[in-house]
Design a protein around this motif. Structure first.
Motif, PDB file in Angstrom:
ATOM      1  N   ASN A 254      29.108  43.000  54.566  1.00  0.00           N
ATOM      2  CA  ASN A 254      28.580  42.793  53.214  1.00  0.00           C
ATOM      3  C   ASN A 254      29.349  43.661  52.223  1.00  0.00           C
ATOM      4  O   ASN A 254      28.836  44.678  51.733  1.00  0.00           O
ATOM      5  CB  ASN A 254      27.080  43.128  53.166  1.00  0.00           C
ATOM      6  N   PRO A 255      30.583  43.284  51.912  1.00  0.00           N
ATOM      7  CA  PRO A 255      31.398  44.105  51.005  1.00  0.00           C
ATOM      8  C   PRO A 255      30.832  44.112  49.598  1.00  0.00           C
ATOM      9  O   PRO A 255      30.242  43.135  49.134  1.00  0.00           O
ATOM     10  CB  PRO A 255      32.761  43.413  51.046  1.00  0.00           C
ATOM     11  N   ASN A 256      31.020  45.223  48.923  1.00  0.00           N
ATOM     12  CA  ASN A 256      30.577  45.376  47.536  1.00  0.00           C
ATOM     13  C   ASN A 256      31.779  45.207  46.604  1.00  0.00           C
ATOM     14  O   ASN A 256      32.582  46.122  46.436  1.00  0.00           O
ATOM     15  CB  ASN A 256      29.932  46.748  47.331  1.00  0.00           C
ATOM     16  N   PHE A 257      31.883  44.034  45.999  1.00  0.00           N
ATOM     17  CA  PHE A 257      32.992  43.760  45.093  1.00  0.00           C
ATOM     18  C   PHE A 257      32.629  44.016  43.630  1.00  0.00           C
ATOM     19  O   PHE A 257      33.436  43.749  42.748  1.00  0.00           O
ATOM     20  CB  PHE A 257      33.440  42.296  45.239  1.00  0.00           C
ATOM     21  N   ILE A 258      31.427  44.490  43.374  1.00  0.00           N
ATOM     22  CA  ILE A 258      30.936  44.587  41.993  1.00  0.00           C
ATOM     23  C   ILE A 258      31.854  45.418  41.096  1.00  0.00           C
ATOM     24  O   ILE A 258      32.197  44.975  39.983  1.00  0.00           O
ATOM     25  CB  ILE A 258      29.494  45.127  41.970  1.00  0.00           C
ATOM     26  N   PRO A 259      32.297  46.631  41.497  1.00  0.00           N
ATOM     27  CA  PRO A 259      33.162  47.404  40.595  1.00  0.00           C
ATOM     28  C   PRO A 259      34.435  46.652  40.211  1.00  0.00           C
ATOM     29  O   PRO A 259      34.841  46.665  39.042  1.00  0.00           O
ATOM     30  CB  PRO A 259      33.465  48.667  41.402  1.00  0.00           C
ATOM     31  N   LEU A 260      35.048  46.005  41.182  1.00  0.00           N
ATOM     32  CA  LEU A 260      36.272  45.248  40.902  1.00  0.00           C
ATOM     33  C   LEU A 260      35.986  44.053  40.009  1.00  0.00           C
ATOM     34  O   LEU A 260      36.700  43.795  39.037  1.00  0.00           O
ATOM     35  CB  LEU A 260      36.915  44.789  42.210  1.00  0.00           C
ATOM     36  N   LEU A 261      34.934  43.317  40.305  1.00  0.00           N
ATOM     37  CA  LEU A 261      34.604  42.129  39.520  1.00  0.00           C
ATOM     38  C   LEU A 261      34.258  42.493  38.084  1.00  0.00           C
ATOM     39  O   LEU A 261      34.557  41.725  37.149  1.00  0.00           O
ATOM     40  CB  LEU A 261      33.448  41.366  40.181  1.00  0.00           C
ATOM     41  N   GLU A 262      33.634  43.638  37.886  1.00  0.00           N
ATOM     42  CA  GLU A 262      33.321  44.080  36.522  1.00  0.00           C
ATOM     43  C   GLU A 262      34.597  44.361  35.739  1.00  0.00           C
ATOM     44  O   GLU A 262      34.693  44.033  34.546  1.00  0.00           O
ATOM     45  CB  GLU A 262      32.437  45.326  36.566  1.00  0.00           C
ATOM     46  N   LYS A 263      35.574  44.959  36.382  1.00  0.00           N
ATOM     47  CA  LYS A 263      36.849  45.220  35.706  1.00  0.00           C
ATOM     48  C   LYS A 263      37.572  43.918  35.368  1.00  0.00           C
ATOM     49  O   LYS A 263      38.182  43.786  34.304  1.00  0.00           O
ATOM     50  CB  LYS A 263      37.727  46.099  36.591  1.00  0.00           C
ATOM     51  N   ILE A 264      37.501  42.962  36.273  1.00  0.00           N
ATOM     52  CA  ILE A 264      38.141  41.673  36.008  1.00  0.00           C
ATOM     53  C   ILE A 264      37.447  40.955  34.860  1.00  0.00           C
ATOM     54  O   ILE A 264      38.093  40.353  33.994  1.00  0.00           O
ATOM     55  CB  ILE A 264      38.137  40.810  37.291  1.00  0.00           C
ATOM     56  N   ASP A 265      36.125  41.039  34.822  1.00  0.00           N
ATOM     57  CA  ASP A 265      35.384  40.431  33.715  1.00  0.00           C
ATOM     58  C   ASP A 265      35.787  41.054  32.385  1.00  0.00           C
ATOM     59  O   ASP A 265      35.976  40.345  31.384  1.00  0.00           O
ATOM     60  CB  ASP A 265      33.882  40.605  33.949  1.00  0.00           C
ATOM     61  N   ARG A 266      35.960  42.362  32.377  1.00  0.00           N
ATOM     62  CA  ARG A 266      36.383  43.045  31.149  1.00  0.00           C
ATOM     63  C   ARG A 266      37.782  42.588  30.734  1.00  0.00           C
ATOM     64  O   ARG A 266      38.047  42.339  29.549  1.00  0.00           O
ATOM     65  CB  ARG A 266      36.372  44.559  31.368  1.00  0.00           C
ATOM     66  N   ALA A 267      38.682  42.455  31.703  1.00  0.00           N
ATOM     67  CA  ALA A 267      40.040  41.997  31.396  1.00  0.00           C
ATOM     68  C   ALA A 267      40.030  40.567  30.875  1.00  0.00           C
ATOM     69  O   ALA A 267      40.786  40.221  29.953  1.00  0.00           O
ATOM     70  CB  ALA A 267      40.913  42.103  32.645  1.00  0.00           C
ATOM     71  N   GLN A 268      39.180  39.720  31.450  1.00  0.00           N
ATOM     72  CA  GLN A 268      39.102  38.334  30.987  1.00  0.00           C
ATOM     73  C   GLN A 268      38.592  38.260  29.551  1.00  0.00           C
ATOM     74  O   GLN A 268      39.045  37.426  28.764  1.00  0.00           O
ATOM     75  CB  GLN A 268      38.202  37.519  31.917  1.00  0.00           C
TER      76      GLN A 268
ATOM     77  N   LEU B 291      38.719  36.503  47.670  1.00  0.00           N
ATOM     78  CA  LEU B 291      39.458  35.417  47.019  1.00  0.00           C
ATOM     79  C   LEU B 291      38.508  34.338  46.500  1.00  0.00           C
ATOM     80  O   LEU B 291      38.717  33.781  45.411  1.00  0.00           O
ATOM     81  CB  LEU B 291      40.473  34.813  47.991  1.00  0.00           C
ATOM     82  N   ARG B 292      37.457  34.040  47.259  1.00  0.00           N
ATOM     83  CA  ARG B 292      36.476  33.042  46.794  1.00  0.00           C
ATOM     84  C   ARG B 292      35.764  33.531  45.532  1.00  0.00           C
ATOM     85  O   ARG B 292      35.531  32.761  44.594  1.00  0.00           O
ATOM     86  CB  ARG B 292      35.472  32.737  47.898  1.00  0.00           C
ATOM     87  N   LYS B 293      35.385  34.815  45.517  1.00  0.00           N
ATOM     88  CA  LYS B 293      34.745  35.390  44.332  1.00  0.00           C
ATOM     89  C   LYS B 293      35.663  35.284  43.117  1.00  0.00           C
ATOM     90  O   LYS B 293      35.228  34.921  42.005  1.00  0.00           O
ATOM     91  CB  LYS B 293      34.382  36.851  44.584  1.00  0.00           C
ATOM     92  N   LEU B 294      36.927  35.616  43.303  1.00  0.00           N
ATOM     93  CA  LEU B 294      37.874  35.582  42.194  1.00  0.00           C
ATOM     94  C   LEU B 294      38.118  34.154  41.723  1.00  0.00           C
ATOM     95  O   LEU B 294      38.288  33.897  40.526  1.00  0.00           O
ATOM     96  CB  LEU B 294      39.193  36.231  42.627  1.00  0.00           C
ATOM     97  N   GLN B 295      38.118  33.233  42.661  1.00  0.00           N
ATOM     98  CA  GLN B 295      38.268  31.826  42.295  1.00  0.00           C
ATOM     99  C   GLN B 295      37.076  31.360  41.465  1.00  0.00           C
ATOM    100  O   GLN B 295      37.230  30.632  40.474  1.00  0.00           O
ATOM    101  CB  GLN B 295      38.412  30.996  43.571  1.00  0.00           C
ATOM    102  N   GLN B 296      35.881  31.801  41.845  1.00  0.00           N
ATOM    103  CA  GLN B 296      34.682  31.436  41.098  1.00  0.00           C
ATOM    104  C   GLN B 296      34.688  32.011  39.684  1.00  0.00           C
ATOM    105  O   GLN B 296      34.115  31.430  38.765  1.00  0.00           O
ATOM    106  CB  GLN B 296      33.436  31.909  41.854  1.00  0.00           C
ATOM    107  N   LEU B 297      35.356  33.168  39.509  1.00  0.00           N
ATOM    108  CA  LEU B 297      35.454  33.774  38.184  1.00  0.00           C
ATOM    109  C   LEU B 297      36.450  33.057  37.285  1.00  0.00           C
ATOM    110  O   LEU B 297      36.540  33.359  36.097  1.00  0.00           O
ATOM    111  CB  LEU B 297      35.859  35.240  38.307  1.00  0.00           C
ATOM    112  N   GLY B 298      37.206  32.141  37.859  1.00  0.00           N
ATOM    113  CA  GLY B 298      38.183  31.401  37.067  1.00  0.00           C
ATOM    114  C   GLY B 298      39.541  32.062  36.984  1.00  0.00           C
ATOM    115  O   GLY B 298      40.332  31.727  36.086  1.00  0.00           O
ATOM    116  N   CYS B 299      39.853  32.991  37.903  1.00  0.00           N
ATOM    117  CA  CYS B 299      41.174  33.622  37.893  1.00  0.00           C
ATOM    118  C   CYS B 299      42.248  32.578  38.209  1.00  0.00           C
ATOM    119  O   CYS B 299      42.114  31.829  39.180  1.00  0.00           O
ATOM    120  CB  CYS B 299      41.243  34.741  38.935  1.00  0.00           C
TER     121      CYS B 299
END
Length: 386
Positions: free
Chosen positions: A50-64, A107-115
Motif C-alpha cells: 500500500n504505497p503512499n503516493f500522496i506527497p508526490l501527487l500533490e507536487k504534480i498537482d501543483r505543477a499542473q 504509473l496508473r495514478k499519473l495516467q489518471q492525473l492526465g500526465c
C-alpha cells in the motif's frame, strides 16, 4: 521544461529561511529520517503493498496548476537504476521484479492525473553494471509499458555501449533521451551520435537529443549543435526534442551573479543554468545556422590533446599557485589518523537515534556534534576537520 519540473518537485523550498524552518519542524515532530545522501536498503519483503503516493501527487498537482496538464512531466528514478544503487541481498532481477508492481501502480495514478508522459531516469544504463542488465531492462519495461502510460526513458552522464544502445531503442517506450555530451573533457569522447549513425533510431519513438552540455560551465557551440540536428534529420529522425544532456541543477545558477568578480573576457565565455536555458530555447527555435558538415562529423570525438588552462590570468598572483612549504613540512601539521580511517559520508548505521541526531546537527550546522557522538569516527567527510 522537464528540468523545471525536477526543480519544483524535488527542491520545493524557496529560501534558506524556509529550509531552516522546515528542518526545525522535522526535528520538533520527531521524524527519524533526514539525510542528504541515503542509500536505499532493500531487505526482507520490501515489496510495498500500500504505497503512499500522496506527497508526490500533490507536487504534480501543483505543477499542473502552474504549467498546465500538458506540460507537467513527472520525473521518477527508474526501477533498475534504483535497485543497482541500493544495498540488497537479492539478485538484481528478483529485486526489480518485487518493485515493478509499485511502479505500475504509480504509473496508473499519473495516467489518471492526465500526465502526458512520465520520465523514468536510468543513468545506470551508461555503466558496466547497467549494460550487463539488458534482460532485466527488457522485462521491466515490457511490464511497465503494458500500463499504457507513455514513458520517456532518460539516460545521462555518458553514452551507451553499442549493446546497451541496441537494447534501449527496442524497448516499448514512447521516447528515449540520450546524452550527446558525456563527460566534459573526457579523452574517450561520446559515441551517442556514432551509435545512431550505425544502428539507426526507431521512427515510432521521440529522440531526446541532449545537446546542451549541462555539466560544463562553458558556453555551447550552437552552430555545431544545429549541425548535429541537421544530420539527425537527414537520417530520417523527425520527432526530436532538444534538451540539456542532464539536469541543469549541476551548474551554478546565473553568470549575472559573477559580474564584477570575473574578467569580462572570461565571463562572456561562461554559461550557467540560466544561460543554458536561453541557449536551449535558441537552438530549439531553429534560428541557429548550422555549421558545416565537418562539425557534425567531429561531434563526440575526443580532443586532439589535453586541455591546458592558461597559467597566468590578469590580476592573479602566480605565487598563489605555489605551496608555501614542502609536503614533508606540511604533513606533521595536519590532523593525524591511523591508516584507512572511517569516513563520515553517509555511512552511519541508520538507527532512529542517529537519524534524529543527524537532523539536529543539520539544523544547527554543527557537524562537530555528530562526529563526537558516534564512536570510532575519526576521519571527517571531504577532508574537513571537526
Amino acid at each position: 521544461m522537464a528540468v523545471f519540473i525536477l526543480s519544483v518537485s524535488i527542491v520545493g523550498v524557496q529560501s534558506v529561511h524556509e529550509a531552516y524552518l522546515l528542518l526545525v519542524r522535522i526535528v520538533s515532530h520527531g521524524v527519524t529520517g533526514l539525510s542528504v545522501m541515503q542509500v536505499p536498503e532493500l531487505e526482507g519483503d520490501f515489496s510495498c503493498k500500500n504505497p503512499n503516493f500522496i506527497p508526490l501527487l500533490e507536487k504534480i498537482d501543483r505543477a499542473q496548476q502552474q504549467l498546465g496538464k500538458n506540460k507537467a512531466v513527472p520525473i521518477i528514478m527508474g526501477p533498475v537504476t534504483y535497485v543497482l544503487l541500493a544495498k540488497r541481498d537479492l539478485a538484481l532481477a528478483e529485486a526489480v521484479d518485487r518493485l515493478l508492481p509499485t511502479y505500475g501502480q504509480l504509473l496508473r495514478k499519473l495516467q489518471q492525473l492526465g500526465c502526458p508522459e512520465v520520465q523514468l531516469h536510468e543513468p545506470a544504463l551508461t555503466t558496466d553494471a547497467g549494460a550487463a542488465a539488458q534482460d532485466v531492462y527488457k522485462n521491466a519495461y515490457t511490464q511497465l509499458a503494458a500500463v499504457g502510460c507513455p514513458i520517456d526513458l532518460v539516460t545521462y552522464f555518458d553514452d551507451l555501449s553499442p549493446e546497451a544502445y541496441q537494447t534501449v531503442i527496442n524497448l516499448p517506450v514512447a521516447a528515449i533521451s540520450l546524452d550527446f555530451c558525456g563527460v566534459p573533457g573526457s579523452a574517450a569522447g561520446n559515441s551517442t551520435l556514432a551509435n545512431i549513425r550505425k544502428y539507426g533510431f526507431p521512427v515510432d519513438k521521440r529522440l531526446g537529443a541532449g545537446l546542451i552540455d549541462a555539466r560544463s560551465v562553458w558556453a555551447d557551440d550552437l552552430p555545431a549543435c544545429a549541425a548535429v540536428l541537421q544530420e539527425l534529420t537527414s537520417l530520417g529522425i523527425n520527432n526530436i526534442s532538444v534538451q540539456p544532456s542532464t539536469t541543469l541543477q549541476l551548474l551554478p545558477f546565473d553568470t549575472a551573479a559573477e559580474a564584477g568578480h570575473l574578467p569580462a573576457g572570461l565571463l562572456s565565455k561562461l554559461s550557467f543554468a540560466v544561460q543554458k536555458l536561453a541557449a536551449l530555447a535558441t537552438l530549439a527555435s531553429g534560428s541557429v545556422k548550422p555549421a558545416d558538415a565537418a562539425a557534425a562529423k567531429a561531434w563526440g570525438q575526443p580532443p586532439d590533446g589535453p586541455i591546458i588552462a592558461e597559467s597566468t590570468l590578469p590580476g592573479v598572483d602566480p605565487d598563489l599557485l605555489q605551496r608555501t612549504e614542502p609536503f614533508k613540512i606540511r604533513r606533521p601539521k595536519q590532523p593525524q589518523f591511523h591508516p584507512f580511517p572511517t569516513s563520515s559520508i553517509g555511512s552511519f548505521p541508520q538507527t532512529a537515534e542517529v537519524c534524529v541526531l543527524r537532523a539536529v546537527c543539520f539544523v544547527f550546522a554543527n557537524p562537530w556534534l555528530l562526529g563526537r557522538a558516534i564512536h570510532r569516527i575519526e576521519a571527517p567527510s571531504s577532508g574537513e576537520v571537526w
